[in-house]
Structures are given as structure tokens and as C-alpha cells.
Design a protein around this motif. Sequence first.
Motif, PDB file in Angstrom:
ATOM      1  N   UNK A   1       0.848  -1.194   0.000  1.00  0.00           N
ATOM      2  CA  UNK A   1       0.000   0.000   0.000  1.00  0.00           C
ATOM      3  C   UNK A   1       0.881   1.242   0.000  1.00  0.00           C
ATOM      4  N   UNK A   2       0.562   2.193  -0.892  1.00  0.00           N
ATOM      5  CA  UNK A   2       1.391   3.392  -1.022  1.00  0.00           C
ATOM      6  C   UNK A   2       0.673   4.672  -0.626  1.00  0.00           C
ATOM      7  N   UNK A   3      -0.644   4.693  -0.658  1.00  0.00           N
ATOM      8  CA  UNK A   3      -1.370   5.909  -0.302  1.00  0.00           C
ATOM      9  C   UNK A   3      -2.707   5.985  -1.005  1.00  0.00           C
ATOM     10  N   UNK A   4      -3.319   7.147  -0.933  1.00  0.00           N
ATOM     11  CA  UNK A   4      -4.682   7.343  -1.443  1.00  0.00           C
ATOM     12  C   UNK A   4      -4.698   8.494  -2.432  1.00  0.00           C
ATOM     13  N   UNK A   5      -5.300   8.254  -3.583  1.00  0.00           N
ATOM     14  CA  UNK A   5      -5.567   9.322  -4.549  1.00  0.00           C
ATOM     15  C   UNK A   5      -7.007   9.776  -4.374  1.00  0.00           C
ATOM     16  N   UNK A   6      -7.191  11.071  -4.124  1.00  0.00           N
ATOM     17  CA  UNK A   6      -8.530  11.644  -4.024  1.00  0.00           C
ATOM     18  C   UNK A   6      -8.967  12.073  -5.414  1.00  0.00           C
ATOM     19  N   UNK A   7      -9.820  11.278  -6.012  1.00  0.00           N
ATOM     20  CA  UNK A   7     -10.262  11.539  -7.383  1.00  0.00           C
ATOM     21  C   UNK A   7     -11.245  12.710  -7.425  1.00  0.00           C
ATOM     22  N   UNK A   8     -11.285  13.421  -8.540  1.00  0.00           N
ATOM     23  CA  UNK A   8     -12.306  14.461  -8.700  1.00  0.00           C
ATOM     24  C   UNK A   8     -13.680  13.817  -8.914  1.00  0.00           C
ATOM     25  N   UNK A   9     -14.671  14.635  -9.115  1.00  0.00           N
ATOM     26  CA  UNK A   9     -16.040  14.130  -9.297  1.00  0.00           C
ATOM     27  C   UNK A   9     -16.208  13.649 -10.731  1.00  0.00           C
ATOM     28  N   UNK A  10     -15.718  12.442 -10.984  1.00  0.00           N
ATOM     29  CA  UNK A  10     -15.774  11.830 -12.313  1.00  0.00           C
ATOM     30  C   UNK A  10     -16.565  10.532 -12.208  1.00  0.00           C
ATOM     31  N   UNK A  11     -17.000   9.979 -13.335  1.00  0.00           N
ATOM     32  CA  UNK A  11     -17.769   8.725 -13.280  1.00  0.00           C
ATOM     33  C   UNK A  11     -16.935   7.569 -12.754  1.00  0.00           C
ATOM     34  N   UNK A  12     -17.613   6.600 -12.197  1.00  0.00           N
ATOM     35  CA  UNK A  12     -16.935   5.386 -11.743  1.00  0.00           C
ATOM     36  C   UNK A  12     -16.347   4.672 -12.960  1.00  0.00           C
TER      37      UNK A  12
END
Length: 301
Positions: free
Chosen positions: A209-220
Motif C-alpha cells: 500500500x502506497x497511499x490514497x488518490x482523491x479523485x475528482x467528481x468523475x464517473x466510476x
Amino acid sequence: MRRWTAAVAVGGALALGLTGCGLPAGVDGKLTNSWQPIPEPTPFVPPAEVCHSGDFAETAYLSSYSPVDCTAPHRTETVHVGAFGAAVAEAAEPPAQGSAEIRGAYAECDTKASEYVGGDWRSGRLWIGVAVPSPAAWEGGARWFRCDMTELTNVEDNGGTASRTASLRDALAEPSPLHLTCYAVRNDSNGAIDTMPAEQCDKPHNAEFAGVWQAPDIPFPTQDRDWAQFHAECRKIIGRYAGVPLDDNLQFRTGVISLPGGATEWAAGNRGVRCYLWLNERNVSRSLKGAGTDGLPIQYE
């Protein structure tokens, strides 16, 4: 004789009144002018920092509300209780899962959950959900939402909920068995990832595990071109974690596993994507955090 005696008694009372016998101090003789108005009934609002023996439920019914001490066996913990804004107050029923109102509540729960556990909750085997009042409670004026957290047995393989006997308060503030670390990824016959059970980092493993990317409001993501963006962003997370250049060679140093929550969670507002470096068939027996180019050399084959 009895009637005459009663008449005398009444007359005596009237005589006392006429002779100026005063009222007790603080009594004005008016029966209703000093009564306080009866307050409006207030709806029940559940408290935070309590635990529940059952699994998470999207709708919280007062009839089934039975919190337990967090030292007793439980499966969920309320880490925060918020309130829907005025724009929702006039609605005839609670917001539906996936609505803008639930996404707003989820964003608040997201922040409060990380504060509660002392670190990004997605860096642990944890999950959060937003519970709303029942339709009857909503009709009675309830406008709260509950942020409930659950420990999972494994976030990578859709693990089930775990039973706990301690609160999650500050559970990630220090190194903990809850933290995501290293994994022994196993492929299926087609070379695709089959399972990825957790493994100690000083034992042979091929993912971390390396970390978390906070995605923008885009489709799944549903197609390869959608996943390409997820993998590219997670590679950046991996590069920073391992301490290697974020250049075109990064794709030859490591594979990537990008794990968002499911489509339902995505619709609810969960935009956090867990990112894992993946060495495929190559195993290491140490963490690659800060390992640099020696730890993640370019693979020419």
C-alpha cells in the motif's frame, strides 16, 4: 342541621375574605398568567462515540437503537453525527442514497472519520457509511445523519466486517494492525489479479500500500480508458512513496493496483482510491517506502 352547618362554614370563609386576610407571598390569585408555555417536542438525535452490535444499516430506526459500550463486542461505531442543511429541511422524506445531500453528508463524514481515528481512515482496514433517520422519524422532525465506521477483515478482497472490543478513537494515530501494509498478490490462470492476502513486510511479498488518490467528481471507471487515469494517478502516489522520479520510466519500475470503493460507494461520494505498488512475479522482503531507484529499478523485461 348538616345544611345549616355547611352554610356557616361557607359564610365564615367569606367573612375571612372580607376582613382582608392576605394571599401568601408570591401568589397573585391569578391561576394562569404565570404558567410557562409547554415546549415543542424535540426529535431524538443519536449521540456520537457509541458502538452498535449489529452491522451498518442505511436507515436508522429508533425501535432498533440499542448502543453498547465499545468494550463489548460490536461491529459498528458512530464517529460523528451531523445535521442536514436548511435546503433539505422541507423535504418530505430522508435523502436517498446517491443523492447530492448524501454526498454532502459523506464528505463531512469522510473528514470527521479521519479526525476520529487519527489518520486517513482509508490507510486502514476501515469503512464508513452514512445512516439517515427512518421516514417516521423524519416526519417527526429528525434532520440528522450518522457517520458509522466498521473494521473490515480485508479491504482488498471485499472482506467482511470484524467484531471489535475497543473504540476506534485514535486507532490509526500510531502503528497498528489496522494499517494497510504489504500483500502477496496471486494471479489467476489468465494472469489477472485473483486475491491479495495481507503479508508482513519482512516476509516475501509483491505488493504494498502506497497511499490514497482523491479523485475528482468523475464517473466510476468501467472501461480501460477510465482505469488508465486511475492507474496514472496512483503511479504518482507510488513514485512519491518509494522516492523515485515521476517520469516516463516509472511505468517500467512498478505495476499498480488501483482500488476505489464499489460503484455504490462512489455514488455516495467516496472518491478515495487506494493505491498499491505491484511487482507482479517479483518478491521482496522489506518495505519499499523511500527505497529509491535501487529499491524500484527499471525492469527491462
